[in-house]
Design a protein around this motif. Structure first.
Motif, mmCIF file in Angstrom:
data_model
loop_
_atom_site.group_PDB
_atom_site.id
_atom_site.type_symbol
_atom_site.label_atom_id
_atom_site.label_comp_id
_atom_site.label_asym_id
_atom_site.label_seq_id
_atom_site.Cartn_x
_atom_site.Cartn_y
_atom_site.Cartn_z
ATOM 1 N N LEU A 90 42.656 42.546 36.769
ATOM 2 C CA LEU A 90 44.071 42.347 36.459
ATOM 3 C C LEU A 90 44.444 40.877 36.331
ATOM 4 O O LEU A 90 45.178 40.497 35.435
ATOM 5 C CB LEU A 90 44.951 43.026 37.505
ATOM 6 C CG LEU A 90 44.829 44.548 37.560
ATOM 7 C CD1 LEU A 90 45.700 45.107 38.674
ATOM 8 C CD2 LEU A 90 45.215 45.159 36.222
ATOM 9 N N ASP A 91 43.982 40.064 37.241
ATOM 10 C CA ASP A 91 44.223 38.623 37.164
ATOM 11 C C ASP A 91 43.209 37.911 38.052
ATOM 12 O O ASP A 91 42.355 38.535 38.665
ATOM 13 C CB ASP A 91 45.662 38.256 37.529
ATOM 14 C CG ASP A 91 46.031 38.531 38.982
ATOM 15 O OD1 ASP A 91 45.148 38.535 39.854
ATOM 16 O OD2 ASP A 91 47.213 38.744 39.258
ATOM 17 N N ASP A 92 43.315 36.585 38.152
ATOM 18 C CA ASP A 92 42.323 35.804 38.898
ATOM 19 C C ASP A 92 42.286 36.121 40.384
ATOM 20 O O ASP A 92 41.249 35.968 41.027
ATOM 21 C CB ASP A 92 42.600 34.307 38.726
ATOM 22 C CG ASP A 92 42.373 33.845 37.300
ATOM 23 O OD1 ASP A 92 41.683 34.566 36.544
ATOM 24 O OD2 ASP A 92 42.885 32.768 36.935
ATOM 25 N N TYR A 93 43.401 36.557 40.951
ATOM 26 C CA TYR A 93 43.476 36.752 42.394
ATOM 27 C C TYR A 93 43.401 38.209 42.830
ATOM 28 O O TYR A 93 43.298 38.488 44.018
ATOM 29 C CB TYR A 93 44.772 36.126 42.933
ATOM 30 C CG TYR A 93 44.798 34.634 42.738
ATOM 31 C CD1 TYR A 93 44.072 33.799 43.571
ATOM 32 C CD2 TYR A 93 45.515 34.067 41.702
ATOM 33 C CE1 TYR A 93 44.059 32.429 43.374
ATOM 34 C CE2 TYR A 93 45.521 32.695 41.498
ATOM 35 C CZ TYR A 93 44.786 31.889 42.340
ATOM 36 O OH TYR A 93 44.778 30.538 42.138
ATOM 37 N N SER A 94 43.433 39.144 41.900
ATOM 38 C CA SER A 94 43.455 40.556 42.288
ATOM 39 C C SER A 94 42.252 41.008 43.118
ATOM 40 O O SER A 94 42.418 41.850 43.998
ATOM 41 C CB SER A 94 43.644 41.457 41.074
ATOM 42 O OG SER A 94 42.629 41.282 40.140
ATOM 43 N N PRO A 95 41.037 40.463 42.939
ATOM 44 C CA PRO A 95 39.945 40.897 43.813
ATOM 45 C C PRO A 95 40.157 40.520 45.283
ATOM 46 O O PRO A 95 39.532 41.086 46.168
ATOM 47 C CB PRO A 95 38.715 40.171 43.265
ATOM 48 C CG PRO A 95 39.055 39.832 41.873
ATOM 49 C CD PRO A 95 40.546 39.603 41.865
ATOM 50 N N TYR A 96 41.069 39.581 45.535
ATOM 51 C CA TYR A 96 41.290 39.106 46.899
ATOM 52 C C TYR A 96 42.514 39.715 47.554
ATOM 53 O O TYR A 96 42.791 39.448 48.719
ATOM 54 C CB TYR A 96 41.422 37.569 46.890
ATOM 55 C CG TYR A 96 40.262 36.919 46.189
ATOM 56 C CD1 TYR A 96 39.001 36.887 46.775
ATOM 57 C CD2 TYR A 96 40.411 36.374 44.917
ATOM 58 C CE1 TYR A 96 37.924 36.324 46.120
ATOM 59 C CE2 TYR A 96 39.335 35.807 44.260
ATOM 60 C CZ TYR A 96 38.106 35.780 44.868
ATOM 61 O OH TYR A 96 37.035 35.228 44.228
ATOM 62 N N VAL A 150 41.156 47.157 39.167
ATOM 63 C CA VAL A 150 42.109 46.168 39.684
ATOM 64 C C VAL A 150 41.501 44.768 39.776
ATOM 65 O O VAL A 150 42.225 43.781 39.769
ATOM 66 C CB VAL A 150 42.701 46.581 41.050
ATOM 67 C CG1 VAL A 150 43.536 47.836 40.925
ATOM 68 C CG2 VAL A 150 41.626 46.746 42.086
ATOM 69 N N ASP A 151 40.168 44.668 39.830
ATOM 70 C CA ASP A 151 39.528 43.354 39.885
ATOM 71 C C ASP A 151 39.706 42.569 38.591
ATOM 72 O O ASP A 151 39.493 41.371 38.551
ATOM 73 C CB ASP A 151 38.035 43.488 40.182
ATOM 74 C CG ASP A 151 37.757 43.854 41.620
ATOM 75 O OD1 ASP A 151 38.712 43.948 42.421
ATOM 76 O OD2 ASP A 151 36.571 44.061 41.954
#
Length: 79
Positions: free
Chosen positions: A34-40, A31-32
């Motif tokens: 998937l896009d720029d914000y997914s890790p958050y 999931v990290d």
């Protein structure tokens, strides 16, 4: 008690072998990527989109030798 991924929380490590015979490197939860914000984002949101069940955390492993990657479902444990 809650279910947590033992790899994400550094409780245990696993060894994954590539089809070329080399040991693959854990690049973290899928999931990290998937896009720029997914890790958050909250795990409650991201765990719904990685293809793993509620009791699993999907990790991406990479082979430095042949550049292949592999998705590995890691069983969560009670903590």
């Amino acid at each position: 008690m809650q279910l947590v991924c033992p790899l994400c929380n550094s409780i245990q490590d696993i060894t994954v072998k590539c089809e070329c015979g080399s040991e693959m490197i854990n690049k973290g939860p899928l999931v990290d990527y998937l896009d720029d914000y997914s890790p958050y984002l909250s795990n409650d949101i991201t765990q719904l989109v990685d293809g793993a069940s509620h009791n699993e955390c999907m990790h991406l492993f990479y082979c430095n030798n042949c550049s292949k990657d592999k998705r590995v479902a890691v069983k969560k444990i009670l903590l």
